[in-house]
Design a protein around this motif. Structure first.
Motif, mmCIF file in Angstrom:
data_model
loop_
_atom_site.group_PDB
_atom_site.id
_atom_site.type_symbol
_atom_site.label_atom_id
_atom_site.label_comp_id
_atom_site.label_asym_id
_atom_site.label_seq_id
_atom_site.Cartn_x
_atom_site.Cartn_y
_atom_site.Cartn_z
ATOM 1 N N GLY A 290 -1.213 -4.124 -1.055
ATOM 2 C CA GLY A 290 -0.011 -4.916 -1.280
ATOM 3 C C GLY A 290 -0.240 -6.400 -1.105
ATOM 4 N N ALA A 291 -1.492 -6.813 -0.929
ATOM 5 C CA ALA A 291 -1.805 -8.230 -0.773
ATOM 6 C C ALA A 291 -1.704 -8.955 -2.106
ATOM 7 N N VAL A 292 -1.189 -10.176 -2.058
ATOM 8 C CA VAL A 292 -1.137 -11.036 -3.238
ATOM 9 C C VAL A 292 -2.392 -11.902 -3.194
ATOM 10 N N GLU A 293 -3.353 -11.561 -4.041
ATOM 11 C CA GLU A 293 -4.683 -12.157 -3.964
ATOM 12 C C GLU A 293 -4.951 -13.116 -5.117
ATOM 13 N N PHE A 294 -5.897 -14.007 -4.880
ATOM 14 C CA PHE A 294 -6.334 -14.992 -5.872
ATOM 15 C C PHE A 294 -6.882 -14.300 -7.111
ATOM 16 N N CYS A 295 -7.828 -13.365 -6.917
ATOM 17 C CA CYS A 295 -8.427 -12.587 -7.998
ATOM 18 C C CYS A 295 -8.964 -11.290 -7.406
ATOM 19 N N PRO A 296 -9.265 -10.282 -8.218
ATOM 20 C CA PRO A 296 -9.650 -8.977 -7.657
ATOM 21 C C PRO A 296 -10.812 -8.993 -6.667
ATOM 22 N N PRO A 297 -11.928 -9.711 -6.919
ATOM 23 C CA PRO A 297 -13.028 -9.630 -5.953
ATOM 24 C C PRO A 297 -12.860 -10.518 -4.726
ATOM 25 N N GLN A 299 -11.026 -10.757 -1.650
ATOM 26 C CA GLN A 299 -10.189 -9.773 -0.958
ATOM 27 C C GLN A 299 -9.693 -10.242 0.407
ATOM 28 N N MET A 300 -9.158 -11.454 0.422
ATOM 29 C CA MET A 300 -8.490 -11.958 1.617
ATOM 30 C C MET A 300 -7.226 -12.676 1.175
ATOM 31 N N ALA A 301 -6.167 -12.548 1.971
ATOM 32 C CA ALA A 301 -4.870 -13.072 1.536
ATOM 33 C C ALA A 301 -4.000 -13.408 2.739
ATOM 34 N N LYS A 302 -2.920 -14.114 2.452
ATOM 35 C CA LYS A 302 -1.924 -14.444 3.471
ATOM 36 C C LYS A 302 -0.565 -13.825 3.161
ATOM 37 N N ASP A 303 -0.395 -13.374 1.931
ATOM 38 C CA ASP A 303 0.920 -12.934 1.474
ATOM 39 C C ASP A 303 0.869 -11.462 1.056
ATOM 40 N N PHE A 304 1.897 -10.704 1.443
ATOM 41 C CA PHE A 304 1.951 -9.272 1.152
ATOM 42 C C PHE A 304 3.336 -8.898 0.625
ATOM 43 N N ILE A 305 3.360 -8.043 -0.390
ATOM 44 C CA ILE A 305 4.638 -7.587 -0.923
ATOM 45 C C ILE A 305 5.308 -6.644 0.074
ATOM 46 N N ASN A 306 6.625 -6.550 -0.023
ATOM 47 C CA ASN A 306 7.360 -5.623 0.838
ATOM 48 C C ASN A 306 7.395 -4.232 0.208
ATOM 49 N N GLU A 307 8.234 -3.344 0.734
ATOM 50 C CA GLU A 307 8.183 -1.927 0.339
ATOM 51 C C GLU A 307 8.556 -1.681 -1.118
ATOM 52 N N ASP A 308 9.299 -2.603 -1.734
ATOM 53 C CA ASP A 308 9.650 -2.438 -3.148
ATOM 54 C C ASP A 308 9.217 -3.625 -4.002
ATOM 55 N N ALA A 309 8.382 -4.503 -3.426
ATOM 56 C CA ALA A 309 7.847 -5.687 -4.117
ATOM 57 C C ALA A 309 8.933 -6.641 -4.598
ATOM 58 N N SER A 310 10.136 -6.543 -4.035
ATOM 59 C CA SER A 310 11.225 -7.427 -4.453
ATOM 60 C C SER A 310 10.998 -8.867 -4.017
ATOM 61 N N ASN A 311 10.036 -9.091 -3.115
ATOM 62 C CA ASN A 311 9.735 -10.443 -2.648
ATOM 63 C C ASN A 311 8.610 -11.113 -3.419
ATOM 64 N N LEU A 312 8.081 -10.452 -4.491
ATOM 65 C CA LEU A 312 6.883 -10.953 -5.158
ATOM 66 C C LEU A 312 7.096 -12.340 -5.754
ATOM 67 N N ALA A 313 8.186 -12.549 -6.481
ATOM 68 C CA ALA A 313 8.415 -13.853 -7.098
ATOM 69 C C ALA A 313 8.462 -14.950 -6.037
ATOM 70 N N GLY A 314 9.129 -14.675 -4.923
ATOM 71 C CA GLY A 314 9.197 -15.655 -3.839
ATOM 72 C C GLY A 314 7.835 -15.952 -3.230
#
Length: 405
Positions: A290-297, A299-314
């Protein structure tokens, strides 16, 4: 476009039309072609007007689970993380609200994700590129993909018989993958093949004979990548050197003039300047965690989607981490920071206290142990596109969107 180029492009397009189901051709033209053009125009306008950020395309890795164990793969071997179906639905819905209807579906092996086709079928207005090793693509499954209608399989072939077995950790991989290719052809799907080019498969896959073999098997497009030695089993000695990358670029440019299929890569613009799609903001990635990553390889991030990804745009709009990473990578090189400057990347990730998004939990250590390798940035030695068709396509969509000043 010269008369010869027009004839070659027309012949390739006619082959795709002749070999594919009419319903699938219409889905491709409208869902992928027209809607992607419209989406890119929206994205370009958002970038120019400094409006809230959302990438043009979202790549989604639905699961870490895979039936192969390839060297140099970033996915954790034996990993079990997967997005929930609710999260996958939410990601797609978020993209649609922003006018993005095209998604890349990756893994692991995405065909091992239960319920995948049912989810994609619920979004008939979208178009999905399914990144698969092809070994699970039976004739029955290919016919199911035909029924769904909005999916183009992209089948990974990492070498011929010997190389495929060596790289992918199993026996008879090439023959099993080829069976998947033939199942797609029999079902009249629009489909492609991909290859991550390294030293050990270069002679197998970077030649005209291989292109003609794929075309004979019904493949409609070939997507070339440059091998990036990452993950727990990286094999950096297998990475291409600077001269091989230059030769690789020259080969693609030459073959595009008369290849019997479409040749795709996302590394260079029409003038031969290097491009990083993530640095331009064109594409970002959602991992199985559920991490929002720069690109597939990466694999480190600061942002994660919630249970229904409703926060993705934000998350996309407000992520200072992604914004800073886009800025840093664009200022460092037009090429791939993972290859060219992994130490600077590791320092950035450590400074921002980014989270390892994998099952194995050793990504930062892996980056710190990487050494600099040749990337696709060939500043001062650029090789421009020669085919007018590809030159126009690249000029429209691969110009950096202001990322490189």
């Amino acid at each position: 476009m010269t008369y010869k180029e027009y004839i070659i492009t027309a012949k390739t397009s006619l082959r795709v039309a002749r070999e594919s189901s009419p319903r699938l051709i219409w889905k491709f033209i409208y869902n992928f072609g027209w809607q992607s053009v419209t989406n890119m125009n929206r994205f370009e306008k958002r970038q120019k007007e400094d409006k809230p950020f959302f990438p043009a395309f979202v790549m989604i890795s639905v699961t870490e689970t895979c039936n192969l164990a390839c060297s140099g793969c970033w996915v954790s071997k034996g990993g079990k993380q997967s997005l929930s179906m609710q999260q996958l639905e939410g990601i797609i819905e978020s993209g649609k609200k922003k006018g993005s209807y095209f998604f890349g579906i990756l893994g692991g092996e995405p065909l091992m994700y239960k319920g995948l086709l049912e989810v994609l079928e619920r979004h008939p207005e979208c178009y999905f590129q399914l990144f698969t090793n092809g070994t699970l693509l039976t004739e029955e499954l290919a016919m199911r993909l035909k029924k769904v209608g909005n999916i183009t399989p992209l089948i990974s072939i990492e070498g011929l018989e010997e190389e495929s077995d060596a790289r992918r950790g199993k026996n008879d991989v090439f023959d099993r993958t080829l069976a998947g290719v033939r199942a797609c052809h029999k079902a009249k799907l629009i489909f492609g093949a991909s290859a991550s080019i390294c030293k050990s498969n270069y002679n197998d896959l970077v030649n005209r004979s291989y292109i003609e073999l794929l075309a004979k098997e019904g493949v409609h497009y070939l997507w070339y990548y440059i091998y990036r030695p990452v993950g727990s089993d990286p094999h950096p000695e297998n990475a291409l050197d600077k001269e091989q990358i230059r030769e690789f670029r020259r080969f693609i440019v030459e073959q595009r003039k008369d290849a019997p299929l479409f040749l795709i890569e996302t590394y260079w613009d029409d003038k031969g300047n290097a491009i990083c799609p993530a640095a331009t903001g064109m594409s970002h990635h959602i991992s199985p965690s559920g991490a929002v990553e720069f690109c597939p390889p990466l694999q480190m991030a600061k942002d994660f989607i919630n249970e229904d990804a409703s926060n993705l745009a934000g998350l996309f709009e407000n992520s200072t981490f992604l914004a800073d990473l886009r800025k840093m990578t664009a200022e460092t090189s037009r090429g791939c920071i993972l290859l060219e400057n992994p130490q600077k990347l590791a320092e950035f990730l450590e400074k921002h206290q980014a989270t390892d998004t994998t099952s194995r939990g050793t990504v930062l250590k892996e980056y710190k142990e990487m050494t600099s390798l040749a990337g696709h940035n060939m500043e001062g030695e650029e090789i421009p596109e020669q085919s007018v068709f590809y030159k126009l396509a690249k000029k429209k969509y691969f110009f950096g969107f202001g990322a490189y000043g």
